[in-house]
Design a protein around this motif. Structure first.
Motif, PDB file in Angstrom:
ATOM      1  N   THR A  15       9.055   1.992  10.995  1.00  0.00           N
ATOM      2  CA  THR A  15       9.316   2.303   9.596  1.00  0.00           C
ATOM      3  C   THR A  15       8.209   1.722   8.726  1.00  0.00           C
ATOM      4  N   TYR A  16       7.892   2.416   7.660  1.00  0.00           N
ATOM      5  CA  TYR A  16       6.888   1.968   6.691  1.00  0.00           C
ATOM      6  C   TYR A  16       7.608   1.768   5.363  1.00  0.00           C
ATOM      7  N   LEU A  17       7.648   0.531   4.886  1.00  0.00           N
ATOM      8  CA  LEU A  17       8.323   0.220   3.633  1.00  0.00           C
ATOM      9  C   LEU A  17       7.327  -0.338   2.624  1.00  0.00           C
ATOM     10  N   VAL A  18       7.447   0.099   1.375  1.00  0.00           N
ATOM     11  CA  VAL A  18       6.630  -0.431   0.296  1.00  0.00           C
ATOM     12  C   VAL A  18       7.422  -1.570  -0.349  1.00  0.00           C
ATOM     13  N   LYS A  19       6.798  -2.742  -0.424  1.00  0.00           N
ATOM     14  CA  LYS A  19       7.492  -3.949  -0.886  1.00  0.00           C
ATOM     15  C   LYS A  19       8.197  -3.743  -2.220  1.00  0.00           C
ATOM     16  N   SER A  20       7.527  -3.138  -3.159  1.00  0.00           N
ATOM     17  CA  SER A  20       8.105  -3.001  -4.502  1.00  0.00           C
ATOM     18  C   SER A  20       9.317  -2.071  -4.538  1.00  0.00           C
ATOM     19  N   ASP A  21       9.504  -1.273  -3.487  1.00  0.00           N
ATOM     20  CA  ASP A  21      10.622  -0.332  -3.437  1.00  0.00           C
ATOM     21  C   ASP A  21      11.835  -0.880  -2.683  1.00  0.00           C
ATOM     22  N   GLN A  22      11.752  -2.108  -2.163  1.00  0.00           N
ATOM     23  CA  GLN A  22      12.790  -2.618  -1.271  1.00  0.00           C
ATOM     24  C   GLN A  22      13.399  -3.910  -1.796  1.00  0.00           C
ATOM     25  N   ASP A  23      14.689  -4.097  -1.528  1.00  0.00           N
ATOM     26  CA  ASP A  23      15.289  -5.409  -1.730  1.00  0.00           C
ATOM     27  C   ASP A  23      15.630  -5.974  -0.353  1.00  0.00           C
ATOM     28  N   LEU A  24      16.011  -7.236  -0.304  1.00  0.00           N
ATOM     29  CA  LEU A  24      16.255  -7.882   0.990  1.00  0.00           C
ATOM     30  C   LEU A  24      17.352  -7.196   1.792  1.00  0.00           C
ATOM     31  N   SER A  25      18.393  -6.734   1.140  1.00  0.00           N
ATOM     32  CA  SER A  25      19.478  -6.064   1.854  1.00  0.00           C
ATOM     33  C   SER A  25      18.985  -4.817   2.571  1.00  0.00           C
ATOM     34  N   ALA A  26      18.129  -4.048   1.916  1.00  0.00           N
ATOM     35  CA  ALA A  26      17.584  -2.836   2.535  1.00  0.00           C
ATOM     36  C   ALA A  26      16.706  -3.184   3.730  1.00  0.00           C
ATOM     37  N   ILE A  27      15.930  -4.254   3.613  1.00  0.00           N
ATOM     38  CA  ILE A  27      15.062  -4.664   4.716  1.00  0.00           C
ATOM     39  C   ILE A  27      15.917  -5.117   5.903  1.00  0.00           C
ATOM     40  N   VAL A  28      16.963  -5.884   5.647  1.00  0.00           N
ATOM     41  CA  VAL A  28      17.863  -6.310   6.713  1.00  0.00           C
ATOM     42  C   VAL A  28      18.481  -5.088   7.398  1.00  0.00           C
ATOM     43  N   ASP A  29      18.932  -4.127   6.599  1.00  0.00           N
ATOM     44  CA  ASP A  29      19.541  -2.909   7.157  1.00  0.00           C
ATOM     45  C   ASP A  29      18.564  -2.175   8.083  1.00  0.00           C
TER      46      ASP A  29
ATOM     47  N   SER B 267       0.821  -1.207   0.000  1.00  0.00           N
ATOM     48  CA  SER B 267       0.000   0.000   0.000  1.00  0.00           C
ATOM     49  C   SER B 267       0.860   1.263   0.000  1.00  0.00           C
ATOM     50  N   GLU B 268       0.612   2.101  -0.997  1.00  0.00           N
ATOM     51  CA  GLU B 268       1.299   3.396  -1.076  1.00  0.00           C
ATOM     52  C   GLU B 268       0.335   4.548  -0.804  1.00  0.00           C
ATOM     53  N   ASP B 269      -0.859   4.244  -0.312  1.00  0.00           N
ATOM     54  CA  ASP B 269      -1.872   5.254  -0.016  1.00  0.00           C
ATOM     55  C   ASP B 269      -1.389   6.133   1.138  1.00  0.00           C
ATOM     56  N   LEU B 270      -1.211   7.418   0.879  1.00  0.00           N
ATOM     57  CA  LEU B 270      -0.633   8.325   1.881  1.00  0.00           C
ATOM     58  C   LEU B 270      -1.516   8.511   3.102  1.00  0.00           C
ATOM     59  N   THR B 271      -2.821   8.517   2.932  1.00  0.00           N
ATOM     60  CA  THR B 271      -3.722   8.663   4.076  1.00  0.00           C
ATOM     61  C   THR B 271      -3.620   7.437   4.977  1.00  0.00           C
ATOM     62  N   TYR B 272      -3.650   6.272   4.364  1.00  0.00           N
ATOM     63  CA  TYR B 272      -3.525   5.024   5.121  1.00  0.00           C
ATOM     64  C   TYR B 272      -2.159   4.944   5.796  1.00  0.00           C
ATOM     65  N   MET B 273      -1.103   5.336   5.068  1.00  0.00           N
ATOM     66  CA  MET B 273       0.247   5.331   5.615  1.00  0.00           C
ATOM     67  C   MET B 273       0.330   6.226   6.846  1.00  0.00           C
ATOM     68  N   SER B 274      -0.268   7.387   6.784  1.00  0.00           N
ATOM     69  CA  SER B 274      -0.274   8.314   7.904  1.00  0.00           C
ATOM     70  C   SER B 274      -0.964   7.707   9.119  1.00  0.00           C
ATOM     71  N   GLU B 275      -2.096   7.049   8.894  1.00  0.00           N
ATOM     72  CA  GLU B 275      -2.807   6.409  10.007  1.00  0.00           C
ATOM     73  C   GLU B 275      -1.963   5.293  10.612  1.00  0.00           C
ATOM     74  N   VAL B 276      -1.338   4.486   9.777  1.00  0.00           N
ATOM     75  CA  VAL B 276      -0.497   3.393  10.261  1.00  0.00           C
ATOM     76  C   VAL B 276       0.660   3.944  11.095  1.00  0.00           C
ATOM     77  N   LEU B 277       1.317   4.977  10.595  1.00  0.00           N
ATOM     78  CA  LEU B 277       2.470   5.548  11.300  1.00  0.00           C
ATOM     79  C   LEU B 277       2.102   6.174  12.640  1.00  0.00           C
ATOM     80  N   SER B 278       0.834   6.474  12.846  1.00  0.00           N
ATOM     81  CA  SER B 278       0.411   7.051  14.123  1.00  0.00           C
ATOM     82  C   SER B 278       0.316   5.994  15.233  1.00  0.00           C
ATOM     83  N   HIS B 279       0.594   4.748  14.914  1.00  0.00           N
ATOM     84  CA  HIS B 279       0.477   3.656  15.887  1.00  0.00           C
ATOM     85  C   HIS B 279       1.835   3.040  16.220  1.00  0.00           C
ATOM     86  N   ASN B 280       2.803   3.874  16.518  1.00  0.00           N
ATOM     87  CA  ASN B 280       4.131   3.436  16.982  1.00  0.00           C
ATOM     88  C   ASN B 280       4.859   2.519  16.007  1.00  0.00           C
ATOM     89  N   VAL B 281       4.668   2.758  14.725  1.00  0.00           N
ATOM     90  CA  VAL B 281       5.407   2.016  13.715  1.00  0.00           C
ATOM     91  C   VAL B 281       6.776   2.648  13.569  1.00  0.00           C
TER      92      VAL B 281
END
Length: 124
Positions: A103-117, A87-101
């Motif tokens: 980091t918010y990562l979009v799967k299609s923008d990440q490789d495994l090395s970045a996720i590990v980091d 999900s790249e929906d900015l409104t939804y992302m904002s709501e999610v981030l308000s709950h002590n998250v």
């Protein structure tokens, strides 16, 4: 002897689960997987892993519900939660981030090395 960090992955995509398990195990983590939000929430509360990778669109309780219920049921539990979702929906992302998250990562923008980091940088 140092203890291996425990990573809980709450995800239902089998290919991604396999990739994450293999990579994080090679990186020295103990990896536990839950494929639905209901079981994932219980596992967070009972095992208190060092970090959580959480998808938002999962069977049972969705990721946002997991976050809300975690805050209500275990407000003193402070575990890095990395949301990994499509999900790249900015409104939804904002709501999610308000709950002590952490980091918010979009799967299609990440490789495994970045996720590990990201997980390594945020581990307790």
């Amino acid at each position: 002897m140092t203890t291996k960090p425990h990573l809980l992955v709450i995800e239902d995509d089998e290919l991604l689960i396999t990739s994450l398990e293999e990579r994080f195990t090679k990186e020295g983590f103990i990896v536990t997987v839950e494929r639905d939000g209901t079981q994932g929430l219980e596992k967070i509360i009972t095992t208190k892993p060092n970090a959580v990778i959480l998808d938002l669109i999962i069977p049972g309780k969705d990721g946002l519900t997991v976050l809300k219920e975690l805050q209500q049921r275990a407000p003193d539990v402070h575990i890095p939660i990395i949301v990994l979702t499509n999900s790249e929906d900015l409104t939804y992302m904002s709501e999610v981030l308000s709950h002590n998250v952490t980091t918010y990562l979009v799967k299609s923008d990440q490789d495994l090395s970045a996720i590990v980091d990201v997980v390594r940088k945020n581990i307790l």
